[in-house]
Write a protein that holds these residues in place. Structure first.
Motif, mmCIF file in Angstrom:
data_model
loop_
_atom_site.group_PDB
_atom_site.id
_atom_site.type_symbol
_atom_site.label_atom_id
_atom_site.label_comp_id
_atom_site.label_asym_id
_atom_site.label_seq_id
_atom_site.Cartn_x
_atom_site.Cartn_y
_atom_site.Cartn_z
ATOM 1 N N PHE A 148 119.390 37.982 -42.622
ATOM 2 C CA PHE A 148 118.174 38.760 -42.840
ATOM 3 C C PHE A 148 117.120 37.871 -43.470
ATOM 4 O O PHE A 148 117.402 37.130 -44.414
ATOM 5 C CB PHE A 148 118.460 39.937 -43.772
ATOM 6 C CG PHE A 148 119.312 40.991 -43.139
ATOM 7 C CD1 PHE A 148 118.753 41.934 -42.283
ATOM 8 C CD2 PHE A 148 120.668 41.046 -43.384
ATOM 9 C CE1 PHE A 148 119.540 42.897 -41.688
ATOM 10 C CE2 PHE A 148 121.465 42.018 -42.796
ATOM 11 C CZ PHE A 148 120.896 42.946 -41.941
ATOM 12 N N THR A 149 115.915 37.954 -42.932
ATOM 13 C CA THR A 149 114.819 37.223 -43.538
ATOM 14 C C THR A 149 114.187 38.125 -44.592
ATOM 15 O O THR A 149 113.692 39.200 -44.277
ATOM 16 C CB THR A 149 113.744 36.894 -42.477
ATOM 17 O OG1 THR A 149 114.400 36.769 -41.217
ATOM 18 C CG2 THR A 149 113.017 35.645 -42.801
ATOM 19 N N THR A 150 114.225 37.691 -45.814
ATOM 20 C CA THR A 150 113.612 38.487 -46.874
ATOM 21 C C THR A 150 112.555 37.657 -47.560
ATOM 22 O O THR A 150 112.409 36.457 -47.276
ATOM 23 C CB THR A 150 114.654 38.919 -47.923
ATOM 24 O OG1 THR A 150 115.080 37.754 -48.637
ATOM 25 C CG2 THR A 150 115.858 39.575 -47.295
ATOM 26 N N SER A 151 111.819 38.286 -48.480
ATOM 27 C CA SER A 151 110.779 37.535 -49.189
ATOM 28 C C SER A 151 111.401 36.456 -50.086
ATOM 29 O O SER A 151 110.721 35.537 -50.512
ATOM 30 C CB SER A 151 109.930 38.499 -50.018
ATOM 31 O OG SER A 151 110.760 39.403 -50.712
ATOM 32 N N ASN A 152 112.692 36.596 -50.366
ATOM 33 C CA ASN A 152 113.369 35.575 -51.172
ATOM 34 C C ASN A 152 114.115 34.574 -50.300
ATOM 35 O O ASN A 152 115.054 33.936 -50.770
ATOM 36 C CB ASN A 152 114.359 36.231 -52.131
ATOM 37 C CG ASN A 152 113.666 37.143 -53.110
ATOM 38 O OD1 ASN A 152 112.549 36.859 -53.536
ATOM 39 N ND2 ASN A 152 114.299 38.248 -53.431
ATOM 40 N N GLY A 153 113.711 34.484 -49.048
ATOM 41 C CA GLY A 153 114.381 33.562 -48.151
ATOM 42 C C GLY A 153 115.489 34.250 -47.376
ATOM 43 O O GLY A 153 115.710 35.444 -47.525
ATOM 44 N N LEU A 175 120.820 46.846 -32.705
ATOM 45 C CA LEU A 175 120.055 47.863 -33.425
ATOM 46 C C LEU A 175 119.792 47.439 -34.865
ATOM 47 O O LEU A 175 119.569 48.263 -35.734
ATOM 48 C CB LEU A 175 120.820 49.195 -33.414
ATOM 49 C CG LEU A 175 120.956 49.859 -32.048
ATOM 50 C CD1 LEU A 175 121.921 51.031 -32.107
ATOM 51 C CD2 LEU A 175 119.602 50.322 -31.531
ATOM 52 N N LEU A 176 119.804 46.142 -35.092
ATOM 53 C CA LEU A 176 119.554 45.641 -36.442
ATOM 54 C C LEU A 176 118.109 45.897 -36.836
ATOM 55 O O LEU A 176 117.232 46.040 -35.985
ATOM 56 C CB LEU A 176 119.822 44.135 -36.484
ATOM 57 C CG LEU A 176 121.282 43.706 -36.356
ATOM 58 C CD1 LEU A 176 121.355 42.191 -36.236
ATOM 59 C CD2 LEU A 176 122.086 44.184 -37.546
ATOM 60 N N ALA A 177 117.877 45.973 -38.134
ATOM 61 C CA ALA A 177 116.502 46.076 -38.615
ATOM 62 C C ALA A 177 115.735 44.845 -38.149
ATOM 63 O O ALA A 177 116.334 43.817 -37.820
ATOM 64 C CB ALA A 177 116.491 46.166 -40.134
ATOM 65 N N LYS A 178 114.392 44.971 -38.145
ATOM 66 C CA LYS A 178 113.559 43.918 -37.565
ATOM 67 C C LYS A 178 113.805 42.538 -38.164
ATOM 68 O O LYS A 178 113.693 41.534 -37.478
ATOM 69 C CB LYS A 178 112.085 44.280 -37.744
ATOM 70 C CG LYS A 178 111.437 44.744 -36.457
ATOM 71 C CD LYS A 178 109.946 44.861 -36.644
ATOM 72 C CE LYS A 178 109.282 45.218 -35.329
ATOM 73 N NZ LYS A 178 107.864 45.518 -35.540
ATOM 74 N N ASN A 179 114.137 42.507 -39.457
ATOM 75 C CA ASN A 179 114.280 41.209 -40.113
ATOM 76 C C ASN A 179 115.698 40.635 -39.991
ATOM 77 O O ASN A 179 115.994 39.607 -40.556
ATOM 78 C CB ASN A 179 113.870 41.310 -41.586
ATOM 79 C CG ASN A 179 114.745 42.299 -42.340
ATOM 80 O OD1 ASN A 179 115.403 43.149 -41.746
ATOM 81 N ND2 ASN A 179 114.757 42.187 -43.643
ATOM 82 N N GLY A 180 116.557 41.348 -39.248
ATOM 83 C CA GLY A 180 117.927 40.854 -39.108
ATOM 84 C C GLY A 180 118.152 40.210 -37.754
ATOM 85 O O GLY A 180 117.753 40.759 -36.732
ATOM 86 N N THR A 181 118.777 39.036 -37.749
ATOM 87 C CA THR A 181 119.088 38.390 -36.473
ATOM 88 C C THR A 181 120.515 37.857 -36.491
ATOM 89 O O THR A 181 121.046 37.523 -37.542
ATOM 90 C CB THR A 181 118.150 37.200 -36.176
ATOM 91 O OG1 THR A 181 117.903 36.517 -37.403
ATOM 92 C CG2 THR A 181 116.849 37.643 -35.553
ATOM 93 N N ILE A 182 121.089 37.806 -35.291
ATOM 94 C CA ILE A 182 122.415 37.223 -35.156
ATOM 95 C C ILE A 182 122.244 35.715 -35.146
ATOM 96 O O ILE A 182 121.581 35.158 -34.271
ATOM 97 C CB ILE A 182 123.076 37.707 -33.849
ATOM 98 C CG1 ILE A 182 123.168 39.234 -33.859
ATOM 99 C CG2 ILE A 182 124.451 37.077 -33.687
ATOM 100 C CD1 ILE A 182 123.674 39.836 -32.560
#
Lengths: 325, 309
Positions: free
Chosen positions: A31-36, A74-81
């Protein structure tokens, strides 16, 4: 409960029972978050055979839902495999483009989501939301879809289905909404049903009813179920095969009974110890196991998979009522 | 439903009375002596002054003036304005023009605002989103008269496709450019409201469930995201219709359109209380009606707020 009229779908007769329907290998989700970047799932592997029920057990944040959602993208937008593979009927679907994964959604992989309160669109009649599934997957159209919708609602155990189909979600109770969602998830007769904590939001009495119903339905239809739950007792009761996830990793997996009687990983031991309805002295000691990092690392790789018993033998392993020996 | 509408219409009566009274008092106490203002620098004979005062009921107590005004409203005879023309005729001449202008503005802001907002909301953080947000900020920050002059310069002078001065009894086509200018700022607000609302709905659980059913992206957006996001937008647009009717003063003056705004401005500067009160009352009624329409639209959009029959 209403008598169910189950029409056998395409999922009823899988071509090859020895080949897993779903295979997840070393899945890694970031997951891409604001904390990296944050790894939500690291190295998760599991298999689901046709018609089998597999439960992923773990605490919240363990990555169990994330793993399951990744199957149909169906992952949230900020989640990638970011690593590993997902194979459905032997075909790699890990990075399929949106258009192709859409073909899988609904009629290959169905979803019964977690919270019935927030998973129906409040603006549309319940019936039309199920009808939509039928139309999107080319199952039925127009008035045929309408009739089928009523049948599906009846099948999911909803009384007075014809009138209910015309109502809006806010006119339903929680249990009724969950039944509608089950009808929706099974509408296009998927081969695999992802049931993401399908009853956590409901009363205990309703939980039991709905799970029983879901069990009966999926068994009759021959649908494989990937059940996600934080409740080990429930998992052991409903699934033949358990997968325990902890902090984004699959820490242990195996046949339900065996895993309960002889847990290897400290987290599994703690889970069993914490299960409220585990008889004291049974299964395993109820003390919390040491959380030493070295020990966890040693146990990160799950024990070798046991050869699966064919689904025809399902539920004999654990028995439906109690997981205790 | 009919009962609901009827009740809402009845509720307008006290609002109408209250609004007229407040405006009447304000016009009475703030505008100085209207007869002296009318006379200007020229001395006025006491006889004429007396006659004018009686004609406009200015010799009466303010509350009596208000009651007399209410009576004139109910008899559809608002009397004669300071310029000698019946007030009713003046409003009737100006109203259709402003109404057209406001309709164009509302249509422009709704269509373009919602489309841009959907695009922006679904691509949050992407280049197109940032671009649209910058554009909307620019529109909000630019005063309407600057926008008006700019539009006149580009489309009127340089391209010559639209008249600079619109004039009396304008056609829909001639009002297009002023309509765009009038709707410009509201377009930016509609865009921002839609964007926020869409972005929020897009992450809702039921949207993921809809996706899991195998719907196309377009189907998910139109059936499960857009409709659920429209309530705040519709609220704004409804309230804005009222605001545009009254707030068209600047646009009307820039394009020289003889509408309600122009009329309101001139009556305020001359302290013509009956005209001010009539116009404000009209605007209040339009405001109430458009809000009623908004409330009915809520019910259409969201079954949870549908009204008892």
């Amino acid at each position: 409960m209403t008598t169910t009229s189950v029409t056998p779908g395409s999922a009823g007769a899988p071509a090859n029972r020895d080949q897993p329907l779903l295979e997840i290998r070393d899945l890694e989700i970031t997951f891409t978050t604001s904390n990296g970047p944050v790894k939500g799932v690291r190295s998760a592997s599991l298999e689901v055979y046709p018609g089998e029920t597999v439960a992923i057990v773990g605490e919240s944040g363990s990555g169990k839902s994330t793993t399951a959602m990744a199957i149909a993208h169906l992952l949230a937008k900020n989640g990638t495999i970011t690593g590993g593979q997902i194979l459905f009927e032997g075909r790699e679907i890990t990075h399929l483009p949106e258009k192709e994964i859409r073909v899988l959604r609904g009629d290959q992989v169905g979803l019964v989501p977690q919270d019935p309160m927030s998973n129906l669109n409040p603006m549309w009649r319940v019936g039309s939301q199920i009808q939509e599934t039928l139309q999107a997957n080319g199952v039925a159209k127009g008035s045929a879809a309408k009739t089928r919708t009523v049948q599906l609602l009846e099948e999911a155990g909803l009384g007075d289905a014809e009138r209910r189909a015309q109502q809006y979600p806010h006119e339903f109770s929680g249990g009724m909404k969950q039944r509608a969602l089950i009808a929706m998830g099974l509408a296009a007769r998927p081969k695999l049903l992802v049931a993401d904590e399908p009853t956590s939001a409901l009363d205990v009495t309703v939980q039991q009813q709905i799970l029983d119903h879901l069990d009966t339905l999926t068994e009759e239809l021959g649908v494989a179920v990937l059940l996600i739950t934080h409740d080990l007792g429930l998992a052991a009761e409903r699934a033949q095969h358990l997968v325990v996830m902890y902090k984004g990793r699959v820490v242990e997996s195996g046949p339900a009974l065996q895993l309960l009687q002889n847990p290897q990983h400290p987290y599994t031991k703690r889970l069993i110890g914490a299960a409220p309805h585990s008889p004291p002295g049974d299964w395993s000691p109820g003390r919390s196991a040491p959380r030493s990092a070295s020990r966890r690392r040693r146990l990160r790789t799950p024990p070798p998979m046991h050869p699966r018993r064919p689904p025809s033998a399902r539920s004999s392993a654990t028995g439906r009522s109690t997981p205790a020996p | 439903m009919i009962w609901y509408i009827g009740r809402r219409l009845l509720q307008m009566i006290p609002v109408f009375l209250g609004a007229t009274l407040i405006v009447y008092l304000m016009a009475f106490y703030t505008s100085g002596d209207p007869i002296l203002a009318l006379a200007g620098d020229k001395p006025i004979s006491p006889a004429v002054e007396q006659q004018l005062r009686e004609q406009y009921n200015l010799d009466q107590h303010v509350l009596v003036q208000w009651l007399l005004y209410l009576k004139s409203v109910l008899t559809f005879d608002l009397g004669v304005g300071f310029n000698g023309r019946p007030i009713w005729d003046q409003i009737a001449a100006a109203f259709p023009t402003t109404m057209r202008l406001a309709i164009i503005a509302v249509v422009v802001e709704s269509i373009f605002g919602i489309i841009a907002g959907v695009i922006s909301g679904l691509r949050k953080g992407k280049l197109i989103d940032t671009t649209l947000l910058m554009l909307s900020l620019l529109l909000i920050a630019t005063p309407t008269f600057v926008l008006g002059f700019l539009a006149q310069f580009v489309f009127g002078l340089q391209l010559g496709i639209s008249p600079i001065n619109v004039g009396r009894d304008p056609s829909w086509v001639n009002l297009l450019l002023p309509g765009f200018v009038l709707g410009g700022v509201s377009f930016a607000y509609v865009l921002r409201l839609t964007r926020t609302s869409i972005a929020e709905t897009a992450t809702a659980d039921h949207v993921r469930t809809a996706t899991a059913k195998g719907l196309t992206r377009g189907g998910v957006v139109s059936r499960h995201i857009l409709r659920n996001s429209l309530i705040p937008v519709v609220t704004f647009i409804g309230a804005d219709l009222g605001a545009l009717m009254g707030g068209a003063i600047v646009t009307e003056r820039v394009f020289n359109i003889p509408g309600i705004g122009t009329l309101l401005f001139s009556s305020i500067t001359s302290g013509e209380a009956p005209m001010i009160v009539s116009l404000v009352t009209l605007l209040v009624i339009i405001f109430l009606l458009s809000n009623l329409v908004v409330d009915l639209l809520y019910g259409l959009l969201d079954p949870r707020i549908r009204y008892a029959k």
